[in-house]
Scaffold this active site. Structure first.
Site, mmCIF file in Angstrom:
data_model
loop_
_atom_site.group_PDB
_atom_site.id
_atom_site.type_symbol
_atom_site.label_atom_id
_atom_site.label_comp_id
_atom_site.label_asym_id
_atom_site.label_seq_id
_atom_site.Cartn_x
_atom_site.Cartn_y
_atom_site.Cartn_z
ATOM 1 N N HIS A 99 45.108 34.992 47.177
ATOM 2 C CA HIS A 99 45.109 33.525 47.173
ATOM 3 C C HIS A 99 44.706 32.957 48.536
ATOM 4 O O HIS A 99 44.091 31.887 48.608
ATOM 5 C CB HIS A 99 46.504 33.012 46.786
ATOM 6 C CG HIS A 99 46.603 31.514 46.754
ATOM 7 N ND1 HIS A 99 46.222 30.767 45.659
ATOM 8 C CD2 HIS A 99 47.032 30.619 47.684
ATOM 9 C CE1 HIS A 99 46.405 29.479 45.916
ATOM 10 N NE2 HIS A 99 46.902 29.360 47.135
ATOM 11 N N HIS B 173 37.279 30.804 44.760
ATOM 12 C CA HIS B 173 36.616 30.865 43.464
ATOM 13 C C HIS B 173 35.367 30.008 43.470
ATOM 14 O O HIS B 173 35.167 29.167 44.343
ATOM 15 C CB HIS B 173 37.558 30.385 42.347
ATOM 16 C CG HIS B 173 37.756 28.898 42.312
ATOM 17 N ND1 HIS B 173 38.507 28.217 43.241
ATOM 18 C CD2 HIS B 173 37.277 27.950 41.459
ATOM 19 C CE1 HIS B 173 38.501 26.923 42.969
ATOM 20 N NE2 HIS B 173 37.752 26.730 41.894
#
Length: 361
Positions: free
Chosen positions: A136, A189
């Site tokens: 993350h 992403h």
């Protein structure tokens, strides 16, 4: 690389791209109780510009800046299922739960209010999310060259797959990074859009490429690339098969194009060697971008690929990266001239931008 296709609880596809052969089998089930995706996208043709505009009001309810422990792009944990059912992954691609364009969009081609002036059509297409890493707190710039190569292979796989969808005309893989850009999910992403039309920017580039080819008998981007490599004034990174340079008419305070030395229409057309070399050159570019202001640079990076069905011989694949950050604490706003008339004004010359990026140690 190993590719595994699975499905989420609401029927959306999810595809795992794993590095190497000794990777875990992808058998985890999505345990969430999800309603079916109900996209209601519509496209309308602006009668003054001839450009399609998408209407996707259902996206108002999409996930917005969740806390890190509830990130939908992190691997699933006990009691915290996410969009990725597996407990870990390398690279994963899945259909967007809140798509701007969707294969199942319903409706008929018509005109607005039945007046025959503004053409309308269902917003049929495809929108996918690409997660570059399960970390993350990572970033694309922190990926290893082998992981970037896996991402490139995933882009190629999805470009080829989306190009087979009936009515889809262009495939655009891209990454938005940073809150200044408008990112609402901080996990590393990108996305892939499959448009039901050729985008306005691509149409304009094709028109210019066609006119230049007819006049000079050569591709315009090939001549630009040769000139940039010859002078070196705006080049910031170079490999065996790729060169990264600040475009000579840069619009943004940070603006880079990464161009292959060979004309190819899209990512699937790249050789293994070209894909490997891109990973090295692009990581160099991203390192310089993050070092420019000694902070993570907010940016948009997108692949310009040839349309799926027309003018492919005119296309020359390249990646374009740009940022709105003109100083460590200052943004470039698209004000009257840029937003109103698409006439860009840059506060720095391309040569200054290139010099600053080359100076990053």
């Amino acid at each position: 690389m190993r590719r595994t296709l699975r499905h989420l609880a609401d029927g959306r596809e999810i595809i795992y791209f794993d590095e190497g052969e000794n990777t875990p089998s992808r058998t985890a089930e999505d345990t969430r109780d999800l309603p079916a995706v109900a996209a209601s996208s519509e496209i309308r043709l602006d009668p003054l510009t001839g450009e399609w505009v998408a209407m996707a009001a259902h996206r108002q309810t999409r996930t917005y800046k969740p806390p890190a422990d509830l990130c939908p792009l992190c691997p699933s944990k006990p009691g915290k299922p996410s969009e990725i059912p597996e407990p870990d992954y390398d690279v994963v691609v899945f259909e967007n739960r809140f798509p701007s364009f969707e294969e199942g969009a319903t409706g008929e081609r018509s005109t607005l209010d039945g007046l025959g002036l503004v053409r309308t059509a269902p917003g049929k297409g495809r929108c996918e999310v690409v997660c570059f890493t399960s970390d993350h707190n990572g970033s694309f710039a922190q990926l290893s060259p082998s992981r970037v190569r896996t991402v490139v292979d995933a882009w190629a796989d999805r470009t080829a797959a989306l190009s087979e969808i009936d009515g889809l005309e262009q495939v655009f893989p891209f990454e938005n990074r940073g809150e200044e850009i408008g990112v609402t999910l901080h996990h590393p992403h990108g996305q892939i859009y499959g448009y039901p039309f050729v985008t306005p920017k691509t149409r304009r580039m094709l028109d210019v490429a066609r006119a230049y080819q007819e006049e000079h008998g050569r591709p315009v981007l090939g001549d630009v690339l040769d000139a940039e490599r010859k002078t070196g004034t705006r080049v910031i990174a170079e490999g065996r098969y790729w060169t990264a340079f600040v475009p000579p008419a840069a619009r943004w305070p940070v603006h880079v194009q990464v161009v292959p030395h060979r004309q190819v229409p899209d990512i699937p057309a790249l050789t293994d060697a070209e894909r490997d070399d891109f990973a090295e050159v692009y990581l160099d570019v991203l390192r310089r971008c993050d070092g420019l202001y000694n902070r993570p640079l907010p940016y948009i990076a997108g692949w310009h690929q040839a349309p799926v069905r027309i003018d492919r011989e005119l296309g020359w694949l390249h990646l374009e990266l740009f940022s709105v950050l003109r100083a460590p604490d200052k943004l470039k706003y698209l004000a009257g001239s840029e937003s109103g008339e698409a006439v860009w004004i840059n506060d720095a010359t391309p040569e200054q931008i290139a010099e600053r990026l080359r100076a990053v140690g």
